[in-house]
Motif scaffolding. Structure first.
Motif, PDB file in Angstrom:
ATOM      1  N   GLY A  39       0.791  -1.218   0.000  1.00  0.00           N
ATOM      2  CA  GLY A  39       0.000   0.000   0.000  1.00  0.00           C
ATOM      3  C   GLY A  39       0.826   1.273   0.000  1.00  0.00           C
ATOM      4  O   GLY A  39       0.281   2.373   0.029  1.00  0.00           O
ATOM      5  N   LYS A  40       2.150   1.129  -0.019  1.00  0.00           N
ATOM      6  CA  LYS A  40       3.030   2.299  -0.051  1.00  0.00           C
ATOM      7  C   LYS A  40       2.959   2.941  -1.436  1.00  0.00           C
ATOM      8  O   LYS A  40       2.996   2.256  -2.455  1.00  0.00           O
ATOM      9  N   ARG A  41       2.869   4.255  -1.443  1.00  0.00           N
ATOM     10  CA  ARG A  41       2.794   4.998  -2.706  1.00  0.00           C
ATOM     11  C   ARG A  41       4.152   5.621  -3.019  1.00  0.00           C
ATOM     12  O   ARG A  41       4.800   6.152  -2.130  1.00  0.00           O
ATOM     13  N   SER A  42       4.542   5.542  -4.278  1.00  0.00           N
ATOM     14  CA  SER A  42       5.784   6.177  -4.701  1.00  0.00           C
ATOM     15  C   SER A  42       5.589   6.741  -6.103  1.00  0.00           C
ATOM     16  O   SER A  42       4.839   6.198  -6.913  1.00  0.00           O
ATOM     17  N   ARG A  43       6.269   7.842  -6.358  1.00  0.00           N
ATOM     18  CA  ARG A  43       6.160   8.508  -7.652  1.00  0.00           C
ATOM     19  C   ARG A  43       7.226   7.964  -8.592  1.00  0.00           C
ATOM     20  O   ARG A  43       8.379   7.778  -8.199  1.00  0.00           O
ATOM     21  N   THR A  44       6.832   7.696  -9.823  1.00  0.00           N
ATOM     22  CA  THR A  44       7.745   7.183 -10.838  1.00  0.00           C
ATOM     23  C   THR A  44       7.225   7.621 -12.207  1.00  0.00           C
ATOM     24  O   THR A  44       6.341   8.466 -12.301  1.00  0.00           O
ATOM     25  N   ARG A  45       7.776   7.068 -13.266  1.00  0.00           N
ATOM     26  CA  ARG A  45       7.337   7.379 -14.630  1.00  0.00           C
ATOM     27  C   ARG A  45       7.172   6.088 -15.418  1.00  0.00           C
ATOM     28  O   ARG A  45       7.884   5.115 -15.175  1.00  0.00           O
ATOM     29  N   THR A  46       6.253   6.112 -16.369  1.00  0.00           N
ATOM     30  CA  THR A  46       6.099   4.945 -17.235  1.00  0.00           C
ATOM     31  C   THR A  46       7.295   4.877 -18.181  1.00  0.00           C
ATOM     32  O   THR A  46       7.880   5.895 -18.534  1.00  0.00           O
ATOM     33  N   ARG A  47       7.647   3.672 -18.587  1.00  0.00           N
ATOM     34  CA  ARG A  47       8.729   3.512 -19.557  1.00  0.00           C
ATOM     35  C   ARG A  47       8.326   2.599 -20.717  1.00  0.00           C
ATOM     36  O   ARG A  47       9.171   2.065 -21.436  1.00  0.00           O
ATOM     37  N   SER A  48       7.026   2.436 -20.878  1.00  0.00           N
ATOM     38  CA  SER A  48       6.511   1.667 -22.012  1.00  0.00           C
ATOM     39  C   SER A  48       5.050   2.048 -22.229  1.00  0.00           C
ATOM     40  O   SER A  48       4.465   2.765 -21.431  1.00  0.00           O
ATOM     41  N   VAL A  49       4.509   1.547 -23.301  1.00  0.00           N
ATOM     42  CA  VAL A  49       3.060   1.621 -23.491  1.00  0.00           C
ATOM     43  C   VAL A  49       2.463   0.436 -22.741  1.00  0.00           C
ATOM     44  O   VAL A  49       3.158  -0.516 -22.402  1.00  0.00           O
ATOM     45  N   ALA A  50       1.180   0.489 -22.475  1.00  0.00           N
ATOM     46  CA  ALA A  50       0.504  -0.605 -21.785  1.00  0.00           C
ATOM     47  C   ALA A  50       0.227  -1.755 -22.755  1.00  0.00           C
ATOM     48  O   ALA A  50       0.041  -1.542 -23.954  1.00  0.00           O
ATOM     49  N   TRP A  51       0.194  -2.959 -22.213  1.00  0.00           N
ATOM     50  CA  TRP A  51      -0.168  -4.148 -22.975  1.00  0.00           C
ATOM     51  C   TRP A  51      -0.882  -5.102 -22.030  1.00  0.00           C
ATOM     52  O   TRP A  51      -0.931  -4.860 -20.834  1.00  0.00           O
ATOM     53  N   THR A  52      -1.420  -6.181 -22.567  1.00  0.00           N
ATOM     54  CA  THR A  52      -2.122  -7.149 -21.719  1.00  0.00           C
ATOM     55  C   THR A  52      -1.316  -8.433 -21.592  1.00  0.00           C
ATOM     56  O   THR A  52      -0.699  -8.891 -22.553  1.00  0.00           O
ATOM     57  N   LEU A  53      -1.369  -8.987 -20.388  1.00  0.00           N
ATOM     58  CA  LEU A  53      -0.780 -10.298 -20.157  1.00  0.00           C
ATOM     59  C   LEU A  53      -1.714 -11.356 -20.741  1.00  0.00           C
ATOM     60  O   LEU A  53      -2.844 -11.052 -21.128  1.00  0.00           O
ATOM     61  N   GLY A  54      -1.280 -12.586 -20.770  1.00  0.00           N
ATOM     62  CA  GLY A  54      -2.058 -13.657 -21.381  1.00  0.00           C
ATOM     63  C   GLY A  54      -3.451 -13.841 -20.813  1.00  0.00           C
ATOM     64  O   GLY A  54      -4.368 -14.239 -21.524  1.00  0.00           O
ATOM     65  N   HIS A  55      -3.652 -13.549 -19.545  1.00  0.00           N
ATOM     66  CA  HIS A  55      -4.971 -13.701 -18.921  1.00  0.00           C
ATOM     67  C   HIS A  55      -5.797 -12.416 -18.986  1.00  0.00           C
ATOM     68  O   HIS A  55      -6.911 -12.380 -18.484  1.00  0.00           O
ATOM     69  N   GLY A  56      -5.238 -11.347 -19.595  1.00  0.00           N
ATOM     70  CA  GLY A  56      -6.005 -10.132 -19.822  1.00  0.00           C
ATOM     71  C   GLY A  56      -5.664  -8.956 -18.932  1.00  0.00           C
ATOM     72  O   GLY A  56      -6.209  -7.878 -19.100  1.00  0.00           O
ATOM     73  N   GLU A  57      -4.773  -9.122 -17.961  1.00  0.00           N
ATOM     74  CA  GLU A  57      -4.416  -8.022 -17.057  1.00  0.00           C
ATOM     75  C   GLU A  57      -3.604  -6.965 -17.813  1.00  0.00           C
ATOM     76  O   GLU A  57      -2.558  -7.261 -18.378  1.00  0.00           O
ATOM     77  N   PRO A  58      -4.067  -5.708 -17.844  1.00  0.00           N
ATOM     78  CA  PRO A  58      -3.296  -4.657 -18.518  1.00  0.00           C
ATOM     79  C   PRO A  58      -2.169  -4.168 -17.601  1.00  0.00           C
ATOM     80  O   PRO A  58      -2.392  -3.898 -16.417  1.00  0.00           O
ATOM     81  N   VAL A  59      -0.955  -4.083 -18.150  1.00  0.00           N
ATOM     82  CA  VAL A  59       0.231  -3.697 -17.389  1.00  0.00           C
ATOM     83  C   VAL A  59       1.076  -2.715 -18.185  1.00  0.00           C
ATOM     84  O   VAL A  59       0.901  -2.552 -19.395  1.00  0.00           O
ATOM     85  N   VAL A  60       2.025  -2.073 -17.469  1.00  0.00           N
ATOM     86  CA  VAL A  60       2.959  -1.141 -18.094  1.00  0.00           C
ATOM     87  C   VAL A  60       4.277  -1.224 -17.330  1.00  0.00           C
ATOM     88  O   VAL A  60       4.294  -1.581 -16.148  1.00  0.00           O
ATOM     89  N   LEU A  61       5.384  -0.922 -17.984  1.00  0.00           N
ATOM     90  CA  LEU A  61       6.672  -0.853 -17.306  1.00  0.00           C
ATOM     91  C   LEU A  61       6.823   0.523 -16.671  1.00  0.00           C
ATOM     92  O   LEU A  61       6.382   1.525 -17.246  1.00  0.00           O
ATOM     93  N   VAL A  62       7.468   0.574 -15.485  1.00  0.00           N
ATOM     94  CA  VAL A  62       7.733   1.846 -14.824  1.00  0.00           C
ATOM     95  C   VAL A  62       9.205   1.918 -14.434  1.00  0.00           C
ATOM     96  O   VAL A  62       9.857   0.885 -14.229  1.00  0.00           O
ATOM     97  N   GLU A  63       9.718   3.139 -14.315  1.00  0.00           N
ATOM     98  CA  GLU A  63      11.116   3.343 -13.946  1.00  0.00           C
ATOM     99  C   GLU A  63      11.371   2.838 -12.532  1.00  0.00           C
ATOM    100  O   GLU A  63      10.535   2.998 -11.643  1.00  0.00           O
ATOM    101  N   GLY A  64      12.517   2.202 -12.341  1.00  0.00           N
ATOM    102  CA  GLY A  64      12.919   1.743 -11.023  1.00  0.00           C
ATOM    103  C   GLY A  64      12.334   0.413 -10.589  1.00  0.00           C
ATOM    104  O   GLY A  64      12.596  -0.047  -9.476  1.00  0.00           O
ATOM    105  N   ARG A  65      11.552  -0.206 -11.422  1.00  0.00           N
ATOM    106  CA  ARG A  65      10.937  -1.506 -11.094  1.00  0.00           C
ATOM    107  C   ARG A  65      11.123  -2.449 -12.268  1.00  0.00           C
ATOM    108  O   ARG A  65      11.212  -2.021 -13.416  1.00  0.00           O
ATOM    109  N   THR A  66      11.146  -3.733 -11.968  1.00  0.00           N
ATOM    110  CA  THR A  66      11.214  -4.729 -13.032  1.00  0.00           C
ATOM    111  C   THR A  66       9.844  -5.330 -13.250  1.00  0.00           C
ATOM    112  O   THR A  66       9.023  -5.387 -12.329  1.00  0.00           O
ATOM    113  N   GLY A  67       9.580  -5.747 -14.448  1.00  0.00           N
ATOM    114  CA  GLY A  67       8.311  -6.385 -14.779  1.00  0.00           C
ATOM    115  C   GLY A  67       7.196  -5.378 -14.968  1.00  0.00           C
ATOM    116  O   GLY A  67       7.330  -4.198 -14.672  1.00  0.00           O
TER     117      GLY A  67
END
Length: 79
Positions: A39-67
């Motif tokens: 539940g911790k909030r942190s400010r970052t930036r997107t580093r990709s466009v969004a796409w969907t995983l195989g089961h349909g979950e929409p995701v995006v890459l963000v700076e400072g995190r993997t996956g």
């Protein structure tokens, strides 16, 4: 088509629609607030466009995190 397969197809279609809408209004490099597993909030930036995983979950890459991070855990910051 089985009921489970119809449900999966619906989830994928909904996820794709959410990702497309996100991409229309949130270009790569947009400032976002990320809400992590605790539940911790942190400010970052997107580093990709969004796409969907195989089961349909929409995701995006963000700076400072993997996956990919679920769009449900991101909030666009005011410009």
């Amino acid at each position: 088509m089985t009921r489970a397969r119809r449900t999966d197809s619906l989830a994928i279609a909904q996820g794709q629609a959410i990702a497309e809408a996100w991409n229309e209004h949130t270009p790569e490099g947009t400032a976002v607030e990320l809400i992590d597993d605790l539940g911790k909030r942190s400010r970052t930036r997107t580093r990709s466009v969004a796409w969907t995983l195989g089961h349909g979950e929409p995701v995006v890459l963000v700076e400072g995190r993997t996956g990919g991070y679920s769009l449900a855990r991101l909030v666009r910051c005011a410009p």
